[in-house]
Design an enzyme around this catalytic site. Structure first.
Site, PDB file in Angstrom:
ATOM      1  CG  LEU A  33      -3.893   3.062  -2.995  1.00 29.22           C
ATOM      2  CD1 LEU A  33      -3.649   3.132  -4.499  1.00 29.22           C
ATOM      3  CD2 LEU A  33      -2.803   3.822  -2.242  1.00 29.22           C
ATOM      4  CG  HIS A  34      -7.451   6.921   1.790  1.00 28.94           C
ATOM      5  ND1 HIS A  34      -6.986   8.200   1.598  1.00 28.94           N
ATOM      6  CD2 HIS A  34      -6.643   6.358   2.717  1.00 28.94           C
ATOM      7  CE1 HIS A  34      -5.946   8.406   2.394  1.00 28.94           C
ATOM      8  NE2 HIS A  34      -5.702   7.297   3.070  1.00 28.94           N
ATOM      9  CD  GLU A  35     -11.201  11.045  -3.714  1.00 26.49           C
ATOM     10  OE1 GLU A  35     -10.876  11.966  -4.474  1.00 26.49           O
ATOM     11  OE2 GLU A  35     -11.483   9.885  -4.116  1.00 26.49           O
ATOM     12  CG  HIS A  37      -3.435   6.993  -0.767  1.00 29.38           C
ATOM     13  ND1 HIS A  37      -4.210   6.222   0.048  1.00 29.38           N
ATOM     14  CD2 HIS A  37      -2.217   7.079  -0.155  1.00 29.38           C
ATOM     15  CE1 HIS A  37      -3.509   5.839   1.096  1.00 29.38           C
ATOM     16  NE2 HIS A  37      -2.306   6.351   1.016  1.00 29.38           N
ATOM     17  CE  LYS A 149      -3.596  10.889   8.703  1.00 29.84           C
ATOM     18  NZ  LYS A 149      -3.505   9.499   8.368  1.00 29.84           N
ATOM     19  CB  VAL A 176      -8.596  14.308   1.085  1.00 27.84           C
ATOM     20  CG1 VAL A 176     -10.022  14.110   0.602  1.00 27.84           C
ATOM     21  CG2 VAL A 176      -7.726  14.832  -0.046  1.00 27.84           C
ATOM     22  CG  MET A 184      -9.937  11.095   3.145  1.00 30.47           C
ATOM     23  SD  MET A 184     -11.143   9.871   2.651  1.00 30.47           S
ATOM     24  CE  MET A 184     -12.396  10.921   1.969  1.00 30.47           C
ATOM     25  CB  SER A 185      -6.207   7.638   7.869  1.00 25.32           C
ATOM     26  OG  SER A 185      -6.928   6.776   8.704  1.00 25.32           O
ATOM     27  CB  SER A 186      -4.699   3.141   5.110  1.00 26.11           C
ATOM     28  OG  SER A 186      -4.259   3.815   3.962  1.00 26.11           O
TER      29      SER A 186
END
Ligand code: PAF
Length: 282
Positions: A33-35, A37, A149, A176, A184-186
Site C-alpha cells: 500500500l502507498h499514498e 491507496h 491510474k 496520486v 504512485m504504484s506498488s
C-alpha cells in the site's frame, strides 16, 4: 481493526452492519500500500459507516511469464497503514480461500478489456474482474473505490457492475502523484534509483500531450507524436503503447472532439508501468 482471512468470517462480521442499515465502504487492493491507496481508504472512511480493505495478490490476473512472484508484498506495513487510516476490517484471504480446489468459473469482460493493457496481458482483466466480483460477493459493499491510474481496469469493473446488475456504487478516485509527476504504484518499489528517475517520463509525456491539447491541437496523430517524442528521449524506457481514446468507451478516435484520455504503458528494465491523463473537450 480486525484482521480476517476467511471469507465466511468476513461475511459474518459484515452481516450485522448490513442488517442495521449501515453503509459498507470497500477498497480492494493487492497490497504494498502507498499514498494512492491511502487516499482511497481516506475517502471511503469519510463516506461509509464500516470500512473494509482487502489485500490479496490475485494470481488469476498474472500471466505465466509475469511478475506474480516478484510482486511486492509487505503485510506488516500494509496492516500498519490500515490501522492508521482507521480501517475496521482488513481482509487477508489466502489463495485457497479465493480459489479452492475445483474453482472453474471466470468473468469474461468484453470490449473494455480489449487492446491497451489487455493486448499484452490477456489474463489481466479476466482475473481482476473475477476476483473483484468474488470480493464484492463476500464484502457486500455499498461503495467500492478504484484508482483512475488503472483507467482500463476501472472501465472493465464499471461495465461489469452495469452488465451484471451489481448493487454497488463504483467510485473512481484521482491518481496520486509524486513531486516529479510519477503516478504512485506498488511496482515502483521494484525500480532501481536510476529507473525511478527515468520513470517520470510517463507523466512528462502525458503532460506534453495535455499541454498541446490545451493549446488547441485536436488531431490524435499529432498529439501522439508529441508524446512519443518525449518518451523517445528517455533511453531507459521501452514504450508498449501510447494511445488516445474516447474517455467513456475507450474506443479509438482520430480527433479529440469529445472527452478523451491519453494512456501510456511501458517498461523500465523489467518493471511495467502505466499512467493516463484526461483530455477535456473544448
Ligand atoms: O488494482 C488492483 O490492485 C487489483 O487489480 C484489484 C482491483 C485489487 C484486483 O485484484
Amino acid at each position: 481493526m480486525e484482521t480476517i482471512s476467511s471469507p465466511a468470517d468476513l461475511r459474518g462480521r459484515v452481516r450485522p452492519a448490513l442488517q442495521a442499515g449501515k453503509t459498507i465502504g470497500f477498497v480492494p487492493t493487492m497490497g504494498a500500500l502507498h499514498e494512492g491507496h491511502a487516499s482511497l481508504i481516506r475517502r471511503a472512511r469519510t463516506e461509509n459507516d464500516l470500512l473494509v480493505v482487502s489485500v490479496f495478490v490475485n494470481p488469476a490476473q498474472f500471466g505465466p511469464t509475469e511478475d506474480l512472484d516478484r510482486y511486492p508484498r509487505d503485510v506488516p506495513r500494509d496492516t500498519a497503514l490500515c490501522e492508521r487510516e482507521k480501517v475496521d476490517l482488513l481482509f487477508l484471504p489466502r489463495v485457497a480461500d479465493i480459489y479452492p480446489p475445483g474453482f472453474d468459473t471466470f468473468v469474461a469482460p468484453g470490449r473494455a478489456a480489449e487492446g491497451l493493457c489487455g493486448a499484452s496481458r490477456p489474463d489481466l482483466f479476466r482475473g481482476a474482474a473475477t476476483v473483484v466480483l468474488k470480493l464484492f460477493n463476500i464484502v457486500s459493499p455499498t461503495r467500492a473505490y478504484f484508482g483512475e491510474k488503472d483507467y482500463q481496469q476501472l472501465a472493465v469493473i464499471r461495465q461489469m457492475a452495469t452488465d451484471l446488475d451489481l448493487d454497488v456504487e463504483i467510485v473512481p478516485c484521482p491518481t496520486v502523484r509524486e513531486a516529479d509527476g510519477l503516478a504512485m504504484s506498488s511496482r515502483k518499489a521494484l525500480l532501481s534509483p536510476g529507473g525511478r528517475e527515468a520513470a517520470a517520463v510517463l507523466s512528462r509525456a502525458l503532460r506534453e500531450i495535455a499541454r498541446t491539447r490545451a493549446n488547441g491541437e485536436r488531431r490524435v496523430s499529432a498529439l501522439r507524436e508529441r508524446g512519443l517524442a518525449v518518451l523517445g528521449a528517455e533511453p531507459a524506457f521501452t514504450p508498449e503503447y501510447l494511445e488516445i481514446r474516447d474517455a467513456g468507451t475507450l474506443d479509438p478516435i482520430e480527433t479529440c472532439d469529445r472527452p478523451a484520455v491519453a494512456l501510456v504503458a511501458g517498461r523500465i528494465g523489467s518493471v511495467r508501468l502505466i499512467d493516463n491523463v484526461r483530455l477535456p473537450c473544448d
